[in-house]
Design a protein around this motif. Structure first.
Motif, PDB file in Angstrom:
ATOM      1  N   ASN A  38       0.826  -1.206   0.000  1.00  0.00           N
ATOM      2  CA  ASN A  38       0.000   0.000   0.000  1.00  0.00           C
ATOM      3  C   ASN A  38       0.863   1.259   0.000  1.00  0.00           C
ATOM      4  OD1 ASN A  38      -2.751  -1.138   0.219  1.00  0.00           O
ATOM      5  ND2 ASN A  38      -1.824  -2.080   2.026  1.00  0.00           N
ATOM      6  N   LYS A  39       1.909   1.189  -0.786  1.00  0.00           N
ATOM      7  CA  LYS A  39       2.884   2.284  -0.806  1.00  0.00           C
ATOM      8  C   LYS A  39       2.235   3.637  -1.082  1.00  0.00           C
ATOM      9  CE  LYS A  39       7.648   1.205  -1.647  1.00  0.00           C
ATOM     10  NZ  LYS A  39       8.725   1.034  -2.593  1.00  0.00           N
ATOM     11  N   ASP A  40       1.272   3.650  -1.984  1.00  0.00           N
ATOM     12  CA  ASP A  40       0.666   4.928  -2.364  1.00  0.00           C
ATOM     13  C   ASP A  40      -0.104   5.568  -1.227  1.00  0.00           C
ATOM     14  OD1 ASP A  40       1.659   4.291  -4.780  1.00  0.00           O
ATOM     15  OD2 ASP A  40      -0.256   3.676  -5.662  1.00  0.00           O
ATOM     16  N   PHE A  41      -0.513   4.755  -0.264  1.00  0.00           N
ATOM     17  CA  PHE A  41      -1.278   5.299   0.859  1.00  0.00           C
ATOM     18  C   PHE A  41      -0.379   6.145   1.757  1.00  0.00           C
ATOM     19  CE2 PHE A  41      -2.961   4.958   5.208  1.00  0.00           C
ATOM     20  CZ  PHE A  41      -4.209   5.494   5.011  1.00  0.00           C
ATOM     21  N   LEU A  42       0.903   5.793   1.779  1.00  0.00           N
ATOM     22  CA  LEU A  42       1.842   6.500   2.643  1.00  0.00           C
ATOM     23  C   LEU A  42       2.157   7.874   2.058  1.00  0.00           C
ATOM     24  CD1 LEU A  42       4.306   3.556   3.276  1.00  0.00           C
ATOM     25  CD2 LEU A  42       2.361   4.248   4.667  1.00  0.00           C
ATOM     26  N   ILE A  43       2.448   8.815   2.943  1.00  0.00           N
ATOM     27  CA  ILE A  43       2.760  10.167   2.483  1.00  0.00           C
ATOM     28  C   ILE A  43       4.051  10.150   1.672  1.00  0.00           C
ATOM     29  CG2 ILE A  43       3.484  12.446   3.279  1.00  0.00           C
ATOM     30  CD1 ILE A  43       1.487  12.154   5.526  1.00  0.00           C
ATOM     31  N   SER A  44       5.010   9.357   2.126  1.00  0.00           N
ATOM     32  CA  SER A  44       6.240   9.211   1.363  1.00  0.00           C
ATOM     33  C   SER A  44       6.502   7.714   1.244  1.00  0.00           C
ATOM     34  CB  SER A  44       7.383   9.894   2.113  1.00  0.00           C
ATOM     35  OG  SER A  44       8.583   9.202   1.887  1.00  0.00           O
ATOM     36  N   ASP A  45       6.962   7.278   0.078  1.00  0.00           N
ATOM     37  CA  ASP A  45       7.149   5.834  -0.075  1.00  0.00           C
ATOM     38  C   ASP A  45       8.523   5.381   0.432  1.00  0.00           C
ATOM     39  OD1 ASP A  45       8.696   6.875  -2.015  1.00  0.00           O
ATOM     40  OD2 ASP A  45       7.824   5.737  -3.671  1.00  0.00           O
ATOM     41  N   LYS A  46       9.258   6.308   1.014  1.00  0.00           N
ATOM     42  CA  LYS A  46      10.575   5.937   1.539  1.00  0.00           C
ATOM     43  C   LYS A  46      10.427   5.450   2.981  1.00  0.00           C
ATOM     44  CE  LYS A  46      13.258   8.245  -1.743  1.00  0.00           C
ATOM     45  NZ  LYS A  46      12.144   8.965  -2.381  1.00  0.00           N
ATOM     46  N   VAL A  47      10.965   4.264   3.220  1.00  0.00           N
ATOM     47  CA  VAL A  47      10.807   3.628   4.520  1.00  0.00           C
ATOM     48  C   VAL A  47      12.182   3.175   4.990  1.00  0.00           C
ATOM     49  CG1 VAL A  47       9.688   1.716   5.724  1.00  0.00           C
ATOM     50  CG2 VAL A  47       8.523   2.802   3.817  1.00  0.00           C
ATOM     51  N   ILE A  48      12.471   3.330   6.285  1.00  0.00           N
ATOM     52  CA  ILE A  48      13.741   2.827   6.806  1.00  0.00           C
ATOM     53  C   ILE A  48      13.593   1.324   7.019  1.00  0.00           C
ATOM     54  CG2 ILE A  48      15.452   2.964   8.654  1.00  0.00           C
ATOM     55  CD1 ILE A  48      14.406   5.713   9.334  1.00  0.00           C
ATOM     56  N   THR A  49      14.419   0.545   6.362  1.00  0.00           N
ATOM     57  CA  THR A  49      14.287  -0.902   6.498  1.00  0.00           C
ATOM     58  C   THR A  49      15.574  -1.500   7.055  1.00  0.00           C
ATOM     59  OG1 THR A  49      15.058  -1.175   4.250  1.00  0.00           O
ATOM     60  CG2 THR A  49      12.690  -1.177   4.582  1.00  0.00           C
ATOM     61  N   PHE A  50      15.434  -2.641   7.652  1.00  0.00           N
ATOM     62  CA  PHE A  50      16.604  -3.390   8.117  1.00  0.00           C
ATOM     63  C   PHE A  50      16.227  -4.863   8.226  1.00  0.00           C
ATOM     64  CE2 PHE A  50      14.191  -2.114  11.746  1.00  0.00           C
ATOM     65  CZ  PHE A  50      14.243  -3.182  12.614  1.00  0.00           C
ATOM     66  N   THR A  51      17.238  -5.713   8.299  1.00  0.00           N
ATOM     67  CA  THR A  51      16.966  -7.144   8.342  1.00  0.00           C
ATOM     68  C   THR A  51      17.020  -7.625   9.778  1.00  0.00           C
ATOM     69  OG1 THR A  51      18.237  -7.147   6.327  1.00  0.00           O
ATOM     70  CG2 THR A  51      17.553  -9.284   7.168  1.00  0.00           C
ATOM     71  N   ASP A  52      15.992  -8.328  10.207  1.00  0.00           N
ATOM     72  CA  ASP A  52      15.947  -8.866  11.561  1.00  0.00           C
ATOM     73  C   ASP A  52      16.887 -10.070  11.650  1.00  0.00           C
ATOM     74  OD1 ASP A  52      15.178  -8.945  14.132  1.00  0.00           O
ATOM     75  OD2 ASP A  52      13.155  -9.715  13.789  1.00  0.00           O
ATOM     76  N   THR A  53      17.133 -10.536  12.888  1.00  0.00           N
ATOM     77  CA  THR A  53      18.083 -11.639  13.066  1.00  0.00           C
ATOM     78  C   THR A  53      17.646 -12.906  12.318  1.00  0.00           C
ATOM     79  OG1 THR A  53      16.944 -12.058  15.124  1.00  0.00           O
ATOM     80  CG2 THR A  53      19.059 -10.927  15.274  1.00  0.00           C
ATOM     81  N   ASN A  54      16.329 -13.042  12.074  1.00  0.00           N
ATOM     82  CA  ASN A  54      15.870 -14.238  11.361  1.00  0.00           C
ATOM     83  C   ASN A  54      15.781 -14.027   9.857  1.00  0.00           C
ATOM     84  OD1 ASN A  54      13.707 -12.592  11.132  1.00  0.00           O
ATOM     85  ND2 ASN A  54      12.293 -13.863  12.322  1.00  0.00           N
ATOM     86  N   GLY A  55      16.312 -12.910   9.388  1.00  0.00           N
ATOM     87  CA  GLY A  55      16.350 -12.676   7.953  1.00  0.00           C
ATOM     88  C   GLY A  55      15.148 -11.957   7.386  1.00  0.00           C
TER      89      GLY A  55
END
Lengths: 364, 211
Positions: A38-55
């Motif tokens: 639902n990227k378009d719903f967000l005000i900005s499509d930029k999101v801070i992401t990271f990988t959890d310990t389980n991948g």
């Protein structure tokens, strides 16, 4: 009384609790997958992401609504009312980097009816009223706008373009679009009327009848009129205005949409609407309406001009006993003043008055 | 009464619009003294003008430092600010066009190198056409780029085409026609609606006369 942003937050949340909304506390992280659909719903499509310990790919939450929907109980027969007061992480419109943004808001989920919609509009208006400045809540009805566009036979391909110019109140551009697609004069005139309508609900509600073209539009007009009546009984008729330039994405929003403004803040500080389509996209049958208040935009209003760091600068020479300094400082504070204790008179500090304790004085 | 802040673009266009505003009764006598001040207030303090770089008008208005402003459609298309666009003044008319060295043919088999001041407008235009391009952002003397083989074409403002001709370039396609627009900050529009509408209708009346 001088209010600060924390005080405002508390008042707003208190208001929501008065109407039976419960606080929703959420995790800082959410699966990235939740947002990507639902990227378009967000005000900005930029999101801070990271990988959890389980991948698993996780995201720092850029938005609260989607998480609330995800956690909502679709089977419940009663209406779920939640409010939140959370930090979200996204690229702000004005800066180009990620920012932590304070956001309050509420969501009302379930078999919502006209009363629920009115309640949410009222709470939105009251939320920005809390700031204590002149305010305006502009409301529009995406269902009505869509029905009008359909009734006068606007092609689906052009709808996006037309919504955009309605959002800009851009009459010259609307004219050129209508010319380009060869719309006849009566259709163009209806669209113009749509842009030109603007005013308090009490004055404008009457004019809406002009948009009853077919069954669909009539239904939407009647709904909007009923809402206007309720807003009047809430005593908000002057502050809530009808303005079709409030447009939100039709992929998500289907009914009432609104945006709030206060004097001295150049952008809208509140935004919301009914988003049954987002619910459907996320596999929920319930309807929903909600809004968010962007507290970061208001924060600057409360910035006080700090002329002084403290009332009294208490300086002492090396060798003066700590006990004496402590005693003197306590005396000043007991006298209702703030104190800043330094060994030297630093140029950087700026206080109303300065008291020196020299060794000579101390030995006396 | 609230004061209305107006951002005018420095240069001929801004001066012309000020003349229109003066005629409509929003005069500010100090402006006649051609000095280096940037801010001018009318005697009754109902209106305040300031001169800004034309490409900055949209920023002043979007952020509310100015309630209204005069900006070229090129700037509005390039920066896509979140503001109201109230009126087409019908002056400052020109167009954004693609230009290339005389006799240049785009055969479409290579990435097209495009030099421009307007990267967003240029990308949007070629994206619509499905053409793969390489944008080279320049800030001035765009006409040099094809001559020095820095780029294949340029996307730039064309008024009369004289500059192009003198540099042995020619316009090949029109991207979009441009004219000056009256824009307003969204929040200001709510709280100073009356005065903004007054300015808007005064300018609109003169535009119609001019036609």
């Amino acid at each position: 009384m001088q209010m600060n942003i924390e005080g405002l937050e508390q008042r707003i949340c208190g208001l929501y609790r008065q109407y039976g909304y419960n606080q929703f506390k959420m995790n800082k992280f959410e699966e990235y997958d939740t947002y990507v659909k639902n990227k378009d719903f967000l005000i900005s499509d930029k999101v801070i992401t990271f990988t959890d310990t389980n991948g698993k790919l996780l995201a720092m939450k850029p938005d609260v609504t989607i998480s609330i929907i995800k956690n909502s109980d679709d089977e419940a027969s009663d209406i779920q009312r939640v409010y939140y007061n959370e930090n979200v992480y996204r690229v702000s419109e004005n800066s180009h980097g990620f920012r932590e943004i304070m956001q309050s808001g509420l969501e009302c989920i379930g078999a919502i009816d006209t009363y629920n919609i009115c309640e949410v509009i009222m709470l939105a208006a009251k939320s920005i009223e809390c700031v204590g400045k002149k305010y305006v809540l502009d409301i529009s009805h995406m269902g009505l706008v869509a029905a009008i566009l359909a009734a006068i036979g606007i092609d689906m391909d052009v709808v996006g373009e037309i919504l955009h110019v309605i959002g800009e109140k851009n009459i010259p551009e609307l004219n050129s679009i209508c010319e380009r697609y060869g719309l006849d004069a009566s259709k163009t005139a209806k669209l113009m009327e749509l842009i030109n309508i603007y005013g308090p609900v009490a004055e404008v509600a009457e004019k809406l009848s002009a948009f009853c073209i077919d069954k669909e539009t009539e239904k939407a007009v009647n709904e909007l009129k009923e809402i206007c009546d309720v807003i009047e009984t809430y005593g908000l008729a002057q502050n809530v205005r009808i303005d079709f330039s409030v447009v939100n994405d039709m992929k998500y929003y289907n009914g009432i949409v609104f945006r709030g403004y206060i004097e001295d803040v150049p952008q809208g500080i509140l935004s919301g609407g009914q988003y049954d389509r987002l619910m459907a996209k996320m596999g929920k049958k319930s309807k929903a309406i909600g809004f968010a208040v962007y507290l970061d935009l208001i924060e600057r209003l409360f910035e006080e001009n700090h002329e002084f760091d403290a009332d009294v600068l208490l300086c002492y020479e090396k060798g003066v006993s700590a006990a004496l300094v402590a005693k003197k400082a306590s005396e000043i504070v007991a006298g209702g003043k703030s104190v800043l204790v330094q060994t030297n008179n630093f140029k950087r500090t700026c206080c109303r008055e300065t008291i020196m304790i020299t060794n000579e004085e101390a030995s006396r | 009464m609230n004061q209305v802040n107006v951002a005018l673009p420095k240069g001929r266009l801004g001066e012309k619009v000020y003349e229109m505003l003066k005629k409509a009764g929003f005069a500010c006598p100090d402006m006649a003294e051609n000095d280096r001040r940037l801010i001018f207030e009318s005697e009754d303090k109902t209106i305040r003008y300031f001169w800004v770089k034309p490409s900055d008008v949209a920023i002043y208005v979007e952020r509310g430092a100015a309630d209204i402003g005069i900006a070229g459609k090129d700037i509005l298309l390039e920066y896509a600010p979140d503001i109201y666009e109230l009126l087409d003044l019908g002056i400052g008319k020109c167009r954004i066009a693609v230009a290339a060295k005389c006799g240049f043919r785009d055969r479409g088999d290579k990435t097209l190198r495009v030099a421009t001041k307007f990267p967003n407008i240029a990308s949007a235009y070629y994206e619509k056409k499905g053409r793969d391009i390489d944008i080279i952002k320049l800030n001035g003397s765009i006409e040099l780029a094809p001559i020095l083989d820095l780029s294949d074409v340029i996307v730039d403002i064309v008024e009369t085409g004289t500059t192009l001709k003198e540099n042995n370039l020619e316009p090949t396609e029109t991207v979009v026609p441009i004219s000056a627009r009256l824009v307003a900050n969204k929040a200001s529009f709510k709280f100073k609606q009356e005065q903004i509408q007054l300015v808007c209708s005064a300018l609109s009346a003169q535009c119609k006369e001019g036609k």
